[in-house]
Design a protein around this motif. Structure first.
Motif, PDB file in Angstrom:
ATOM      1  N   GLU A  16       0.651  -0.981   0.040  1.00 15.14           N
ATOM      2  CA  GLU A  16      -0.169   0.341   0.215  1.00 15.14           C
ATOM      3  C   GLU A  16       0.074   1.376  -0.340  1.00 15.14           C
ATOM      4  OE1 GLU A  16      -3.557   2.362   2.836  1.00 15.14           O
ATOM      5  OE2 GLU A  16      -2.529   0.263   3.320  1.00 15.14           O
ATOM      6  N   ARG A  17       0.290   1.736  -1.012  1.00 20.17           N
ATOM      7  CA  ARG A  17       1.033   3.259  -0.756  1.00 20.17           C
ATOM      8  C   ARG A  17       0.407   4.662  -0.091  1.00 20.17           C
ATOM      9  NH1 ARG A  17       5.943   3.886  -4.827  1.00 20.17           N
ATOM     10  NH2 ARG A  17       5.317   1.469  -6.374  1.00 20.17           N
ATOM     11  N   LYS A  18       0.964   5.286   1.317  1.00 22.85           N
ATOM     12  CA  LYS A  18       0.320   5.695   1.729  1.00 22.85           C
ATOM     13  C   LYS A  18       1.400   7.013   2.369  1.00 22.85           C
ATOM     14  CE  LYS A  18      -1.825   3.168   5.333  1.00 22.85           C
ATOM     15  NZ  LYS A  18      -1.236   2.780   6.405  1.00 22.85           N
ATOM     16  N   ASN A  19       0.568   7.875   1.990  1.00 23.51           N
ATOM     17  CA  ASN A  19       1.868   9.169   2.245  1.00 23.51           C
ATOM     18  C   ASN A  19       3.330   9.165   2.242  1.00 23.51           C
ATOM     19  OD1 ASN A  19      -0.342  10.501   3.974  1.00 23.51           O
ATOM     20  ND2 ASN A  19       0.599   9.000   6.067  1.00 23.51           N
ATOM     21  N   GLY A  20       3.016   9.024   0.570  1.00 18.63           N
ATOM     22  CA  GLY A  20       5.171   8.570  -0.505  1.00 18.63           C
ATOM     23  C   GLY A  20       5.820   7.451   0.172  1.00 18.63           C
ATOM     24  N   ASN A  21       4.858   6.872   1.363  1.00 21.18           N
ATOM     25  CA  ASN A  21       5.585   5.287   1.586  1.00 21.18           C
ATOM     26  C   ASN A  21       5.327   4.708   1.358  1.00 21.18           C
ATOM     27  OD1 ASN A  21       7.742   7.674   3.553  1.00 21.18           O
ATOM     28  ND2 ASN A  21       6.473   7.030   4.501  1.00 21.18           N
ATOM     29  N   LEU A  22       5.959   3.045   1.241  1.00 19.71           N
ATOM     30  CA  LEU A  22       5.264   2.333   0.109  1.00 19.71           C
ATOM     31  C   LEU A  22       5.277   0.783   1.979  1.00 19.71           C
ATOM     32  CD1 LEU A  22       4.514   0.337  -1.662  1.00 19.71           C
ATOM     33  CD2 LEU A  22       6.985  -0.691  -2.253  1.00 19.71           C
ATOM     34  N   GLU A  23       3.953   0.762   2.345  1.00 20.70           N
ATOM     35  CA  GLU A  23       3.779  -1.008   3.358  1.00 20.70           C
ATOM     36  C   GLU A  23       3.733  -1.474   2.723  1.00 20.70           C
ATOM     37  OE1 GLU A  23       3.299  -0.224   6.837  1.00 20.70           O
ATOM     38  OE2 GLU A  23       3.477   2.739   5.961  1.00 20.70           O
ATOM     39  N   LEU A  24       4.603  -2.590   2.782  1.00 17.65           N
ATOM     40  CA  LEU A  24       5.119  -3.709   2.745  1.00 17.65           C
ATOM     41  C   LEU A  24       4.351  -4.948   3.457  1.00 17.65           C
ATOM     42  CD1 LEU A  24       7.987  -5.019   0.180  1.00 17.65           C
ATOM     43  CD2 LEU A  24       5.777  -4.308  -0.727  1.00 17.65           C
ATOM     44  N   ARG A  25       3.986  -5.985   3.187  1.00 15.38           N
ATOM     45  CA  ARG A  25       3.147  -6.987   4.137  1.00 15.38           C
ATOM     46  C   ARG A  25       4.027  -8.145   3.019  1.00 15.38           C
ATOM     47  NH1 ARG A  25       0.950  -8.670   8.415  1.00 15.38           N
ATOM     48  NH2 ARG A  25      -0.062  -6.808   9.116  1.00 15.38           N
ATOM     49  N   VAL A  59       7.042  -3.921   6.838  1.00 13.86           N
ATOM     50  CA  VAL A  59       7.934  -2.926   7.155  1.00 13.86           C
ATOM     51  C   VAL A  59       7.515  -1.864   6.336  1.00 13.86           C
ATOM     52  CG1 VAL A  59       9.673  -5.104   6.989  1.00 13.86           C
ATOM     53  CG2 VAL A  59       8.718  -4.110   5.188  1.00 13.86           C
ATOM     54  N   THR A  60       8.105  -0.255   6.590  1.00 18.78           N
ATOM     55  CA  THR A  60       7.741   0.779   6.637  1.00 18.78           C
ATOM     56  C   THR A  60       9.018   0.997   4.860  1.00 18.78           C
ATOM     57  OG1 THR A  60       6.020   1.237   7.449  1.00 18.78           O
ATOM     58  CG2 THR A  60       6.914   2.915   6.049  1.00 18.78           C
ATOM     59  N   ILE A  61       8.721   1.177   3.547  1.00 18.49           N
ATOM     60  CA  ILE A  61       9.861   1.825   3.181  1.00 18.49           C
ATOM     61  C   ILE A  61       9.232   3.011   2.731  1.00 18.49           C
ATOM     62  CG2 ILE A  61      11.179   1.041   0.594  1.00 18.49           C
ATOM     63  CD1 ILE A  61       9.951  -1.498   0.656  1.00 18.49           C
ATOM     64  N   ILE A  62      10.713   3.921   2.864  1.00 14.97           N
ATOM     65  CA  ILE A  62      10.102   5.622   3.194  1.00 14.97           C
ATOM     66  C   ILE A  62      10.695   6.165   1.427  1.00 14.97           C
ATOM     67  CG2 ILE A  62      10.916   6.062   4.881  1.00 14.97           C
ATOM     68  CD1 ILE A  62      13.222   7.351   3.980  1.00 14.97           C
ATOM     69  N   GLU A  63      10.120   6.958   1.128  1.00 15.54           N
ATOM     70  CA  GLU A  63      10.136   7.416  -0.390  1.00 15.54           C
ATOM     71  C   GLU A  63      11.357   7.372  -1.303  1.00 15.54           C
ATOM     72  OE1 GLU A  63       8.337  10.838  -0.725  1.00 15.54           O
ATOM     73  OE2 GLU A  63       7.895  10.604  -3.038  1.00 15.54           O
ATOM     74  N   GLU A  64      12.952   8.203  -0.035  1.00 13.92           N
ATOM     75  CA  GLU A  64      13.711   7.779  -0.337  1.00 13.92           C
ATOM     76  C   GLU A  64      14.274   6.963  -0.790  1.00 13.92           C
ATOM     77  OE1 GLU A  64      16.105   9.041   2.071  1.00 13.92           O
ATOM     78  OE2 GLU A  64      18.106   9.165   0.891  1.00 13.92           O
ATOM     79  N   THR A  65      14.393   5.768  -0.564  1.00 15.63           N
ATOM     80  CA  THR A  65      14.432   3.847  -0.319  1.00 15.63           C
ATOM     81  C   THR A  65      14.043   3.926  -2.005  1.00 15.63           C
ATOM     82  OG1 THR A  65      15.032   4.216   2.174  1.00 15.63           O
ATOM     83  CG2 THR A  65      14.810   1.753   0.988  1.00 15.63           C
ATOM     84  N   ILE A  66      12.329   3.927  -1.592  1.00 13.13           N
ATOM     85  CA  ILE A  66      12.125   3.253  -3.205  1.00 13.13           C
ATOM     86  C   ILE A  66      12.454   4.069  -3.972  1.00 13.13           C
ATOM     87  CG2 ILE A  66       9.565   3.958  -4.391  1.00 13.13           C
ATOM     88  CD1 ILE A  66       8.367   4.048  -1.386  1.00 13.13           C
ATOM     89  N   HIS A  67      12.755   5.126  -4.496  1.00 14.20           N
ATOM     90  CA  HIS A  67      13.180   5.449  -5.729  1.00 14.20           C
ATOM     91  C   HIS A  67      14.621   5.402  -5.904  1.00 14.20           C
ATOM     92  CE1 HIS A  67      10.657   7.832  -6.424  1.00 14.20           C
ATOM     93  NE2 HIS A  67      10.017   8.532  -5.163  1.00 14.20           N
ATOM     94  N   LYS A  68      16.044   4.785  -4.346  1.00 15.69           N
ATOM     95  CA  LYS A  68      16.781   4.491  -4.999  1.00 15.69           C
ATOM     96  C   LYS A  68      16.612   2.540  -4.995  1.00 15.69           C
ATOM     97  CE  LYS A  68      19.292   8.104  -2.598  1.00 15.69           C
ATOM     98  NZ  LYS A  68      20.190   8.116  -1.617  1.00 15.69           N
ATOM     99  N   THR A  69      16.469   2.466  -4.813  1.00 17.06           N
ATOM    100  CA  THR A  69      15.948   0.746  -5.373  1.00 17.06           C
ATOM    101  C   THR A  69      15.168  -0.019  -5.953  1.00 17.06           C
ATOM    102  OG1 THR A  69      14.338   0.142  -3.119  1.00 17.06           O
ATOM    103  CG2 THR A  69      16.934   0.650  -2.122  1.00 17.06           C
ATOM    104  N   ALA A  70      15.327  -1.350  -6.059  1.00 16.44           N
ATOM    105  CA  ALA A  70      14.245  -1.913  -7.443  1.00 16.44           C
ATOM    106  C   ALA A  70      12.778  -1.740  -7.116  1.00 16.44           C
ATOM    107  CB  ALA A  70      14.894  -3.262  -8.007  1.00 16.44           C
TER     108      ALA A  70
END
Length: 199
Positions: A16-25, A59-70
């Protein structure tokens, strides 16, 4: 800190995308053993468990990490390499992996050679100093040895066990992977650069 020896392959059960972050289950065999605040390598990215139950963890992946990773291209059902953090006293079977991905690389070719699987990945010029032939590199969290190296590529050769027990078996030509170069090499390059600037 991790070693790049994958414990288990998990599956993305929800995102789920939430406030620019990505929530992964993530559903996995180790989810029932993890606890909140624990650091786990997800495809080579160190992420903190914020919720868990007997079959999944979140886990929560912040926006910066989303853009620097796959992770920018991830989808439900994707397989993901998982490794819990290094425990003091355990054998170090791989190499020191921080879980701080340097960037992504695109798979350029996949082949076989005498029973092993050979993967070729692109190499950006800015990273060329951090990699050496027969040195270590982390691909999607997996500690691997550089089997060939060119001006704009590197190759790794993977034994059948590693191929079957990581998500590298799902890679196709053109796919992006997370790359972390050997931290020892990065410190050496940094030290030389600082010395040259001070002369």
């Amino acid at each position: 800190m991790f070693t790049g020896i994958i414990e288990v392959i998990g599956k993305i059960a929800d995102l789920e995308r939430k406030n620019g972050n990505l929530e992964l289950r993530v559903a996995s065999e180790i989810s029932k053993f993890v606890k909140i605040d624990e650091s786990i390598s997800h495809n080579g990215v160190c992420l903190t468990v914020v919720e868990c139950d007997s079959k999944t963890h979140r886990v929560t992946i912040i926006e910066e990490t989303i853009h620097k990773t796959a992770f920018n291209n991830v989808k439900i059902g994707d397989l993901i390499n998982l490794e819990r953090s290094l425990k003091i006293g355990d054998r170090l079977s791989g190499h020191f992996v921080q879980g701080h991905v340097d960037g992504t690389s695109r798979c350029l070719a996949i082949g076989t050679l005498e029973g092993s699987h050979v993967f070729r990945f692109g190499l950006e010029p800015e990273y060329a100093l951090y990699i050496v032939q027969k040195g270590s590199v982390c691909v999607n969290g997996t500690s691997l040895t550089v089997s060939d190296l060119g001006k704009d590529f590197f190759e790794v050769s993977i034994i059948p066990y590693t191929y079957q027990n990581t998500n590298l078996k799902t890679l196709n030509v053109g796919d992006l992977v997370n790359i972390e170069f050997d931290v020892l090499g990065k410190y050496i390059v940094r030290s030389i650069e600082q010395r040259n600037h001070s002369d």
